[in-house]
Design an enzyme around this catalytic site. Structure first.
Site, PDB file in Angstrom:
ATOM      1  N   LYS A   1       0.845  -1.203   0.000  1.00 48.66           N
ATOM      2  CA  LYS A   1       0.000   0.000   0.000  1.00 48.66           C
ATOM      3  C   LYS A   1       0.881   1.254   0.000  1.00 48.66           C
ATOM      4  O   LYS A   1       0.679   2.173  -0.777  1.00 48.66           O
ATOM      5  CB  LYS A   1      -0.877   0.018   1.236  1.00 48.66           C
ATOM      6  CG  LYS A   1      -1.480   1.381   1.580  1.00 48.66           C
ATOM      7  CD  LYS A   1      -2.381   1.353   2.794  1.00 48.66           C
ATOM      8  CE  LYS A   1      -1.650   1.608   4.067  1.00 48.66           C
ATOM      9  NZ  LYS A   1      -1.384   3.014   4.379  1.00 48.66           N
ATOM     10  N   ASN A   2       1.917   1.249   0.865  1.00 51.97           N
ATOM     11  CA  ASN A   2       2.702   2.470   1.046  1.00 51.97           C
ATOM     12  C   ASN A   2       3.717   2.714  -0.052  1.00 51.97           C
ATOM     13  O   ASN A   2       4.471   3.695   0.006  1.00 51.97           O
ATOM     14  CB  ASN A   2       3.374   2.455   2.431  1.00 51.97           C
ATOM     15  CG  ASN A   2       2.328   2.571   3.532  1.00 51.97           C
ATOM     16  OD1 ASN A   2       1.169   2.912   3.257  1.00 51.97           O
ATOM     17  ND2 ASN A   2       2.706   2.250   4.745  1.00 51.97           N
TER      18      ASN A   2
ATOM     19  N   ARG B   1      -4.631  11.086   4.228  1.00 51.51           N
ATOM     20  CA  ARG B   1      -3.531  12.036   4.291  1.00 51.51           C
ATOM     21  C   ARG B   1      -2.454  11.735   3.264  1.00 51.51           C
ATOM     22  O   ARG B   1      -1.686  12.609   2.883  1.00 51.51           O
ATOM     23  CB  ARG B   1      -2.858  12.122   5.643  1.00 51.51           C
ATOM     24  CG  ARG B   1      -3.344  11.419   6.773  1.00 51.51           C
ATOM     25  CD  ARG B   1      -2.426  11.545   7.947  1.00 51.51           C
ATOM     26  NE  ARG B   1      -1.443  12.587   7.802  1.00 51.51           N
ATOM     27  CZ  ARG B   1      -0.248  12.429   7.217  1.00 51.51           C
ATOM     28  NH1 ARG B   1       0.049  11.281   6.679  1.00 51.51           N
ATOM     29  NH2 ARG B   1       0.607  13.426   7.142  1.00 51.51           N
TER      30      ARG B   1
ATOM     31  N   CYS C   1      -4.261  12.372  12.439  1.00 54.44           N
ATOM     32  CA  CYS C   1      -5.082  11.159  12.485  1.00 54.44           C
ATOM     33  C   CYS C   1      -4.927  10.581  13.898  1.00 54.44           C
ATOM     34  O   CYS C   1      -4.286  11.176  14.764  1.00 54.44           O
ATOM     35  CB  CYS C   1      -4.637  10.153  11.426  1.00 54.44           C
ATOM     36  SG  CYS C   1      -3.052   9.417  11.809  1.00 54.44           S
TER      37      CYS C   1
ATOM     38  N   ARG D   1       0.935  14.144  12.443  1.00 52.52           N
ATOM     39  CA  ARG D   1       1.292  13.884  11.040  1.00 52.52           C
ATOM     40  C   ARG D   1       1.639  15.201  10.314  1.00 52.52           C
ATOM     41  O   ARG D   1       1.084  15.540   9.293  1.00 52.52           O
ATOM     42  CB  ARG D   1       0.171  13.146  10.325  1.00 52.52           C
ATOM     43  CG  ARG D   1      -0.381  11.942  11.052  1.00 52.52           C
ATOM     44  CD  ARG D   1       0.593  10.796  11.248  1.00 52.52           C
ATOM     45  NE  ARG D   1       1.080  10.195  10.053  1.00 52.52           N
ATOM     46  CZ  ARG D   1       0.490   9.175   9.413  1.00 52.52           C
ATOM     47  NH1 ARG D   1      -0.643   8.706   9.888  1.00 52.52           N
ATOM     48  NH2 ARG D   1       1.006   8.670   8.326  1.00 52.52           N
TER      49      ARG D   1
ATOM     50  N   ASP E   1       4.785   0.190  12.075  1.00 51.65           N
ATOM     51  CA  ASP E   1       3.545  -0.414  11.573  1.00 51.65           C
ATOM     52  C   ASP E   1       3.377  -1.860  12.027  1.00 51.65           C
ATOM     53  O   ASP E   1       2.332  -2.455  11.772  1.00 51.65           O
ATOM     54  CB  ASP E   1       3.494  -0.339  10.046  1.00 51.65           C
ATOM     55  CG  ASP E   1       3.358   1.101   9.568  1.00 51.65           C
ATOM     56  OD1 ASP E   1       3.586   1.331   8.361  1.00 51.65           O
ATOM     57  OD2 ASP E   1       3.071   1.978  10.390  1.00 51.65           O
TER      58      ASP E   1
ATOM     59  N   VAL F   1       8.350   6.686  16.730  1.00 51.33           N
ATOM     60  CA  VAL F   1       8.028   7.333  15.456  1.00 51.33           C
ATOM     61  C   VAL F   1       6.786   8.200  15.546  1.00 51.33           C
ATOM     62  O   VAL F   1       6.759   9.333  15.077  1.00 51.33           O
ATOM     63  CB  VAL F   1       7.874   6.271  14.339  1.00 51.33           C
ATOM     64  CG1 VAL F   1       7.465   6.916  13.022  1.00 51.33           C
ATOM     65  CG2 VAL F   1       9.189   5.507  14.160  1.00 51.33           C
TER      66      VAL F   1
ATOM     67  N   ARG G   1      -8.762  -0.192   4.731  1.00 57.09           N
ATOM     68  CA  ARG G   1      -7.917   0.799   4.063  1.00 57.09           C
ATOM     69  C   ARG G   1      -6.629   0.172   3.575  1.00 57.09           C
ATOM     70  O   ARG G   1      -6.055   0.624   2.590  1.00 57.09           O
ATOM     71  CB  ARG G   1      -7.544   1.929   5.039  1.00 57.09           C
ATOM     72  CG  ARG G   1      -8.699   2.782   5.466  1.00 57.09           C
ATOM     73  CD  ARG G   1      -8.193   3.955   6.251  1.00 57.09           C
ATOM     74  NE  ARG G   1      -7.102   4.612   5.532  1.00 57.09           N
ATOM     75  CZ  ARG G   1      -6.430   5.631   6.027  1.00 57.09           C
ATOM     76  NH1 ARG G   1      -6.703   6.086   7.219  1.00 57.09           N
ATOM     77  NH2 ARG G   1      -5.469   6.205   5.335  1.00 57.09           N
TER      78      ARG G   1
HETATM   79  C1  EPZ Z   1       4.473   6.594   6.161  1.00 48.04           C
HETATM   80  O1  EPZ Z   1       3.818   7.674   6.785  1.00 48.04           O
HETATM   81  C2  EPZ Z   1       3.459   5.454   6.123  1.00 48.04           C
HETATM   82  N1  EPZ Z   1       2.281   5.858   5.364  1.00 48.04           N
HETATM   83  C3  EPZ Z   1       3.056   5.075   7.540  1.00 48.04           C
HETATM   84  O2  EPZ Z   1       2.204   3.933   7.441  1.00 48.04           O
HETATM   85  C4  EPZ Z   1       4.300   4.672   8.321  1.00 48.04           C
HETATM   86  O3  EPZ Z   1       3.933   4.385   9.659  1.00 48.04           O
HETATM   87  C5  EPZ Z   1       5.305   5.828   8.302  1.00 48.04           C
HETATM   88  O4  EPZ Z   1       5.621   6.167   6.931  1.00 48.04           O
HETATM   89  C6  EPZ Z   1       6.598   5.482   9.005  1.00 48.04           C
HETATM   90  O5  EPZ Z   1       7.150   4.337   8.425  1.00 48.04           O
HETATM   91  C7  EPZ Z   1       2.344   5.893   4.011  1.00 48.04           C
HETATM   92  O6  EPZ Z   1       3.362   5.630   3.414  1.00 48.04           O
HETATM   93  C8  EPZ Z   1       1.079   6.276   3.302  1.00 48.04           C
HETATM   94  P1  EPZ Z   1       6.851   9.888   8.191  1.00 48.04           P
HETATM   95  P2  EPZ Z   1       4.506   9.153   6.754  1.00 48.04           P
HETATM   96  O7  EPZ Z   1       6.797  11.118   7.362  1.00 48.04           O
HETATM   97  O8  EPZ Z   1       5.172   9.365   5.466  1.00 48.04           O
HETATM   98  C9  EPZ Z   1       6.727  13.116  11.717  1.00 48.04           C
HETATM   99  C10 EPZ Z   1       0.298   2.627   7.784  1.00 48.04           C
HETATM  100  O9  EPZ Z   1      -0.193   2.082   8.769  1.00 48.04           O
HETATM  101  N2  EPZ Z   1       6.847  14.092  10.624  1.00 48.04           N
HETATM  102  O10 EPZ Z   1       8.056   9.015   8.139  1.00 48.04           O
HETATM  103  O11 EPZ Z   1       3.482  10.128   7.209  1.00 48.04           O
HETATM  104  C11 EPZ Z   1       5.386  12.403  11.659  1.00 48.04           C
HETATM  105  O12 EPZ Z   1       4.403  13.160  12.356  1.00 48.04           O
HETATM  106  C12 EPZ Z   1       0.845   4.040   7.883  1.00 48.04           C
HETATM  107  O13 EPZ Z   1       0.410   2.094   6.649  1.00 48.04           O
HETATM  108  C13 EPZ Z   1       6.985  15.431  10.941  1.00 48.04           C
HETATM  109  O14 EPZ Z   1       6.985  15.816  12.119  1.00 48.04           O
HETATM  110  O15 EPZ Z   1       5.602   8.968   7.908  1.00 48.04           O
HETATM  111  C14 EPZ Z   1       5.684  11.093  12.342  1.00 48.04           C
HETATM  112  O16 EPZ Z   1       5.610  11.279  13.750  1.00 48.04           O
HETATM  113  C15 EPZ Z   1       0.701   4.609   9.286  1.00 48.04           C
HETATM  114  N3  EPZ Z   1       7.099  16.345   9.938  1.00 48.04           N
HETATM  115  C16 EPZ Z   1       7.119  10.807  11.929  1.00 48.04           C
HETATM  116  O17 EPZ Z   1       7.674  12.067  11.517  1.00 48.04           O
HETATM  117  C17 EPZ Z   1       7.090  15.953   8.612  1.00 48.04           C
HETATM  118  O18 EPZ Z   1       7.203  16.838   7.736  1.00 48.04           O
HETATM  119  C18 EPZ Z   1       7.236   9.808  10.783  1.00 48.04           C
HETATM  120  O19 EPZ Z   1       6.532  10.342   9.698  1.00 48.04           O
HETATM  121  C19 EPZ Z   1       6.955  14.585   8.315  1.00 48.04           C
HETATM  122  C20 EPZ Z   1       6.843  13.665   9.331  1.00 48.04           C
END
Ligand code: EPZ
Length: 428
Positions: A24-25, A94, A118, A123, A309, A331, A401
């Site tokens: 998915k991701n 998102r 969420c 996020r 995850d 995370v 989802r």
């Molecule tokens: C991706 O989310 C995945 N989603 C998430 O999977 C996964 O948990 C996550 O990566 C970490 O591996 C998709 O790919 C659609 P991040 P993403 O940017 O890109 C903070 C699932 O269950 N952050 O690495 O949003 C953020 O708030 C989902 O399939 C900032 O603060 O993850 C989080 O705490 C859940 N500022 C952490 O970093 C930013 O600009 C990791 O976020 C970006 C992120």
């Protein structure tokens, strides 16, 4: 339509082989990247899940034609002329923010609804914006919408991410491929889905080196030199890890086929440390257990660290282990809601900030519970299979989802699990 739930009979079985769907991701971002190839991109191994449908709606809203045939998507972006995504769709998913980079790459501008938070956290997207600003993008916020412009065009830059954000790395990549000159992304995310995206961008004519490592180098090329391609999505490591955790929980053995074991190295190490038997080939992993689960300490971290995850799934294993485990979520700031649901089934879990102290218990009891997020939902169904009595899982839209035919795959492994209206009579 009446709410649908999943009804699980306990003391079940999980044994056999499950075919893992495409990730998915990754697929969501591959669909977004198709905006950079002005024609029909074909993506294979795309899971049939609601998030993919929503991304299809986002692209259609921009003027693309998205057609599905089985697990293959044809995404024709030749006629895309709009660069604005509606709040209604972004608020549903998102991950729609993944169109920001490619829209800027293609049009030099974009108007994207700001994604909300969420259940698992705020996020934020500040790292996406800081990185893109380094490439020459100017952002204004207009009534909940991000207005992106590139007054002097997109140019290469050296960008160091504050945190190896998956989404920020992806948006940066999809803009940098058509920026003037060279871009270096340091402290980039190293998830396998990043490598998959880079492979597809390269197949479209982009020049990307180092994806999968912390340093990614991009030589920008003219947008006109990018072309559609045909690409196969990598297997979903989190879906595979979920079913393998089920094999560890119930004894299995369960084989997940269609996954590169290297994607799950840390999770498999933890399963072995808990006393499971792990075997693997080129595109499959088998997990079984013939002795009690040992407790484990887990720190969730960016890849190749332990994946956040899979945190809920392993909290369930720890809840049934013989001893005390500590799980630290590094995370996301609010990803322990699962503990409360599992507690309703008899688990003994104490949350202290980012730490969960899990005291193993000899059994869980079936109960009415809710899916609090995608992965917690999948894990609570597994909990029901191991519990005594019946479990009714509400809010299963979270599961739909990200898991294609989750119930069907569990039934094929021997579980007594079914979808039913929320007011269905007790099974017996
Ligand atoms: C991706 O989310 C995945 N989603 C998430 O999977 C996964 O948990 C996550 O990566 C970490 O591996 C998709 O790919 C659609 P991040 P993403 O940017 O890109 C903070 C699932 O269950 N952050 O690495 O949003 C953020 O708030 C989902 O399939 C900032 O603060 O993850 C989080 O705490 C859940 N500022 C952490 O970093 C930013 O600009 C990791 O976020 C970006 C992120």
């Amino acid at each position: 339509m009446a709410e649908e739930i999943i009804i699980v009979q306990g003391n079940g079985t999980l044994e056999g082989e499950v075919a893992v769907s495409g990730a998915k991701n990754s697929a969501l971002k591959l669909m977004a990247a198709s905006l950079l190839g002005q024609g029909e991109t074909v993506i294979h191994n795309v899971p049939r899940i609601s998030d993919i449908d929503i991304m299809g709606e986002v692209l259609a809203c921009l003027g693309a034609r998205v057609e599905r045939s089985g697990h293959t998507l044809a995404v024709d972006t030749a006629q895309v002329a709009r660069c604005e995504t509606p709040y209604e769709l972004v608020s549903k998913m998102r991950a729609s923010i993944a169109v920001l980079g490619p829209l800027i790459g293609r049009f030099g501008q974009a108007r994207v609804a700001m994604p909300g938070g969420c259940q698992i956290g705020a996020r934020k997207i500040d790292m996406h914006l800081v990185g893109l600003e380094a490439l020459g993008v100017h952002f204004d916020v207009d009534h909940g919408f991000l207005e992106a412009t590139t007054p002097k065009g997109l140019h290469g830059a050296n960008v160091t991410l504050e945190f190896p954000s998956v989404g920020a790395t992806e948006n940066l990549l999809m803009a940098a491929v058509v920026a003037e000159g060279r871009t270096l992304v340091e402290n980039a995310a190293r998830e396998p889905e990043i490598e998959d995206l880079a492979r597809m961008l390269s197949a479209m004519g982009a020049r990307v080196q180092g994806a999968g490592t912390s340093t990614i180098e991009v030589e920008g090329v003219p947008l006109s030199s990018l072309h559609p391609c045909e690409h196969t999505t990598v297997g979903d490591r989190i879906e595979a890890g979920t079913f393998l955790a089920g094999g560890a929980l119930m004894g299995g053995p369960v084989t997940a086929r269609g996954i590169d074991p290297a994607f799950l190295r840390m999770a498999l190490m933890k399963l072995e440390a808990m006393g499971c038997n792990v075997d693997a080939g080129d595109d499959w992993v088998t997990v079984g257990r013939t002795r009690p689960l040992d407790p484990i300490d887990i720190q969730t971290l960016p890849h190749p660290g332990f994946p956040t995850d899979l945190q809920a799934q392993f909290m369930l294993l720890a809840a049934r282990a013989e001893g005390n485990s500590v799980i630290t979520e590094n995370v996301f700031e609010n990803r322990f809601m699962f503990a409360a649901e599992l507690g309703r089934m008899g688990a003994d879990i104490t949350i202290e900030g980012h730490h969960a102290l899990v005291r193993g218990v000899p059994r869980l009891q079936g109960a009415p519970v809710s899916a609090t997020d995608l992965r917690a939902g999948a894990a609570i169904v597994l909990a029901g299979i191991s519990a005594e009595g019946e479990t009714r899982v509400h809010h299963i839209e979270h599961i739909d989802r990200g898991y294609e035919d989750y119930v069907g795959k569990l039934v094929a492994l021997g579980a007594d699990v079914r979808r039913a209206p929320a007011d269905a009579l007790p099974s017996r």
